[in-house]
Scaffold this motif. Structure first.
Motif, PDB file in Angstrom:
ATOM      1  N   LEU A  96      17.568  44.597  47.271  1.00 51.31           N
ATOM      2  CA  LEU A  96      17.788  45.636  45.976  1.00 51.31           C
ATOM      3  C   LEU A  96      17.734  46.798  47.437  1.00 51.31           C
ATOM      4  O   LEU A  96      18.418  47.772  47.185  1.00 51.31           O
ATOM      5  N   TYR A  97      17.045  46.340  49.093  1.00 55.98           N
ATOM      6  CA  TYR A  97      17.355  47.541  49.915  1.00 55.98           C
ATOM      7  C   TYR A  97      19.595  47.568  49.999  1.00 55.98           C
ATOM      8  O   TYR A  97      19.703  49.021  50.354  1.00 55.98           O
ATOM      9  N   ASN A  98      19.752  46.552  50.440  1.00 54.72           N
ATOM     10  CA  ASN A  98      20.826  46.869  50.229  1.00 54.72           C
ATOM     11  C   ASN A  98      22.231  47.688  49.226  1.00 54.72           C
ATOM     12  O   ASN A  98      22.396  48.262  49.652  1.00 54.72           O
ATOM     13  N   ARG A  99      21.385  47.259  48.224  1.00 53.79           N
ATOM     14  CA  ARG A  99      22.321  47.888  47.533  1.00 53.79           C
ATOM     15  C   ARG A  99      21.601  49.332  47.172  1.00 53.79           C
ATOM     16  O   ARG A  99      22.557  50.508  47.160  1.00 53.79           O
ATOM     17  N   VAL A 148      25.734  48.669  52.446  1.00 53.05           N
ATOM     18  CA  VAL A 148      25.116  47.910  53.801  1.00 53.05           C
ATOM     19  C   VAL A 148      24.880  46.392  53.711  1.00 53.05           C
ATOM     20  O   VAL A 148      23.982  46.713  52.580  1.00 53.05           O
ATOM     21  N   ALA A 149      25.227  45.557  54.621  1.00 55.18           N
ATOM     22  CA  ALA A 149      25.184  44.349  54.097  1.00 55.18           C
ATOM     23  C   ALA A 149      23.748  43.408  55.095  1.00 55.18           C
ATOM     24  O   ALA A 149      23.802  42.424  54.549  1.00 55.18           O
ATOM     25  N   ASP A 150      22.837  44.342  55.732  1.00 53.80           N
ATOM     26  CA  ASP A 150      21.819  44.013  55.971  1.00 53.80           C
ATOM     27  C   ASP A 150      20.956  45.079  56.665  1.00 53.80           C
ATOM     28  O   ASP A 150      20.852  45.206  57.937  1.00 53.80           O
ATOM     29  N   LEU A 151      20.181  46.046  55.753  1.00 51.32           N
ATOM     30  CA  LEU A 151      19.819  46.939  56.117  1.00 51.32           C
ATOM     31  C   LEU A 151      18.044  46.512  57.695  1.00 51.32           C
ATOM     32  O   LEU A 151      18.185  47.176  57.719  1.00 51.32           O
ATOM     33  N   THR A 152      17.875  45.310  56.766  1.00 54.22           N
ATOM     34  CA  THR A 152      16.464  45.519  57.372  1.00 54.22           C
ATOM     35  C   THR A 152      16.603  44.330  58.950  1.00 54.22           C
ATOM     36  O   THR A 152      15.687  43.956  59.756  1.00 54.22           O
ATOM     37  N   SER A 153      17.557  43.992  58.847  1.00 51.11           N
ATOM     38  CA  SER A 153      18.164  43.075  60.111  1.00 51.11           C
ATOM     39  C   SER A 153      17.769  43.423  61.683  1.00 51.11           C
ATOM     40  O   SER A 153      17.922  44.531  61.959  1.00 51.11           O
ATOM     41  N   GLY A 154      16.962  42.907  62.260  1.00 57.27           N
ATOM     42  CA  GLY A 154      16.467  43.723  63.788  1.00 57.27           C
ATOM     43  C   GLY A 154      17.307  43.262  65.031  1.00 57.27           C
ATOM     44  O   GLY A 154      17.128  43.424  66.192  1.00 57.27           O
ATOM     45  N   PHE A 196       6.715  48.597  60.843  1.00 53.44           N
ATOM     46  CA  PHE A 196       7.632  48.500  61.208  1.00 53.44           C
ATOM     47  C   PHE A 196       9.401  49.365  59.912  1.00 53.44           C
ATOM     48  O   PHE A 196       8.657  50.607  59.785  1.00 53.44           O
ATOM     49  N   SER A 197      10.291  48.800  60.066  1.00 51.93           N
ATOM     50  CA  SER A 197      11.205  49.770  59.088  1.00 51.93           C
ATOM     51  C   SER A 197      12.104  50.119  60.524  1.00 51.93           C
ATOM     52  O   SER A 197      12.853  51.398  59.839  1.00 51.93           O
ATOM     53  N   TYR A 198      11.943  50.307  61.425  1.00 57.13           N
ATOM     54  CA  TYR A 198      13.560  50.863  62.278  1.00 57.13           C
ATOM     55  C   TYR A 198      14.586  50.973  62.166  1.00 57.13           C
ATOM     56  O   TYR A 198      15.400  52.078  61.871  1.00 57.13           O
ATOM     57  N   PRO A 199      14.714  49.871  61.370  1.00 61.87           N
ATOM     58  CA  PRO A 199      16.956  49.309  60.876  1.00 61.87           C
ATOM     59  C   PRO A 199      16.705  50.090  59.912  1.00 61.87           C
ATOM     60  O   PRO A 199      18.093  50.744  59.869  1.00 61.87           O
ATOM     61  N   THR A 200      15.730  50.391  59.295  1.00 65.76           N
ATOM     62  CA  THR A 200      16.428  51.347  57.431  1.00 65.76           C
ATOM     63  C   THR A 200      16.481  52.416  57.926  1.00 65.76           C
ATOM     64  O   THR A 200      17.341  52.969  57.875  1.00 65.76           O
ATOM     65  N   GLY A 221       7.607  46.790  51.668  1.00 65.42           N
ATOM     66  CA  GLY A 221       8.505  46.965  50.313  1.00 65.42           C
ATOM     67  C   GLY A 221       8.980  48.627  50.353  1.00 65.42           C
ATOM     68  O   GLY A 221      10.083  49.157  50.207  1.00 65.42           O
ATOM     69  N   ILE A 222       7.790  49.282  49.397  1.00 62.76           N
ATOM     70  CA  ILE A 222       7.130  50.315  49.482  1.00 62.76           C
ATOM     71  C   ILE A 222       7.486  51.106  50.052  1.00 62.76           C
ATOM     72  O   ILE A 222       8.343  52.803  50.063  1.00 62.76           O
ATOM     73  N   ARG A 223       7.119  51.082  51.484  1.00 64.39           N
ATOM     74  CA  ARG A 223       7.414  52.036  52.355  1.00 64.39           C
ATOM     75  C   ARG A 223       8.799  51.972  53.014  1.00 64.39           C
ATOM     76  O   ARG A 223       9.147  53.037  53.690  1.00 64.39           O
TER      77      ARG A 223
END
Length: 250
Positions: free
Chosen positions: A88-91, A101-107, A127-131, A167-169
């Motif tokens: 969902l995040y990627n879409r 965006v193939a992998d938004l949260t990859s570290g 968390f969520s710096y990759p985003t 997830g909300i964040r």
């Protein structure tokens, strides 16, 4: 609580210490400020990523990209629910940026240090710096490449990410970055929705009572106001980014 520091120092790494737990994002920012090279490579410390794939990411930087990200497939997700959420995040991120965006949260990623540091003030301490960094790079016109990589099972404790709360964040950060770099992407659909509701309500009430109601006026006015808010925000964002770029070049 383990021998990570001793092992890293024995291998020749320069280890940064903090007096207390500051969060994943804070550690990333401290490391980025202390890094001396032109390229920074980030990896998760849970054994999922194989250092052998670093050369593959660096090759994409050599091709002219400013950031290369190791993209997981469905089998590389920690759980089915995590995989659905990441999808969902990627879409959503793809729609926001206009790029896949193939992998938004990859570290696991390699990035040009100078460009990464431009956005340190945007990165959260948790968390969520990759985003955040992914959205910022796309909105700033910095090329991003995705490289499919296999991942291994986590080693050690379970993930500290809480699916619902984080997830909300993640979603809030996506909207924050989209608003920062392209406000009209959010304001125009909202404005059209308000105006369409007002127009539809006007059509209904006019056919039933033959008059224009206050609710119709309120909804249509909200649509117009929302649109102009987005337009002004877009201009402010453009001027802010231009000033930041001129300061960086100066």
């Amino acid at each position: 609580t383990d021998d990570t520091v001793a092992v890293a120092e024995a291998a020749g790494a320069r280890v940064l210490r903090t007096p207390y737990g500051m969060g994943n994002g804070a550690a990333i920012k401290r490391g980025a400020r202390a890094a001396r090279g032109e390229v920074i490579v980030f990896m998760d410390a849970d054994g999922q990523h194989d250092p052998a794939h670093i050369d593959t990411l660096l090759a994409r930087l050599a091709d002219g990209h400013d950031m290369a990200v190791g993209a997981r497939d469905a089998s590389g997700q920690a759980s089915r629910h995590r995989g659905l959420a990441n999808g969902l995040y990627n879409r959503l991120a793809s729609w926001m940026t206009g790029h896949r965006v193939a992998d938004l949260t990859s570290g696991f990623r390699a990035v040009r240090a100078g460009k990464f540091r431009e956005f340190l003030h945007l990165l959260p301490n948790g968390f969520s710096y990759p985003t955040t960094i992914t959205m910022a790079f796309f909105r700033s016109g910095y090329p991003v490449a995705y490289v499919p990589i296999p991942v291994h099972q986590r080693v050690g404790t379970a993930s500290h990410i809480r699916p619902l709360k984080d997830g909300i964040r993640f979603l809030l950060i996506i909207f924050k970055i989209a608003t920062l770099y392209s406000p009209l992407k959010l304001f125009v659909p909202a404005a059209l929705a308000f105006f369409a509701l007002g127009l539809g309500w006007y059509g209904y009430t006019f056919s039933e009572t033959g008059r224009f109601t206050n609710m119709s006026a309120l909804l249509m006015s909200a649509g117009v106001i929302t649109f102009f808010m987005g337009l002004i925000s877009e201009q402010i964002t453009g001027l802010t980014y231009l000033a930041a770029r001129e300061e960086d070049e100066g």
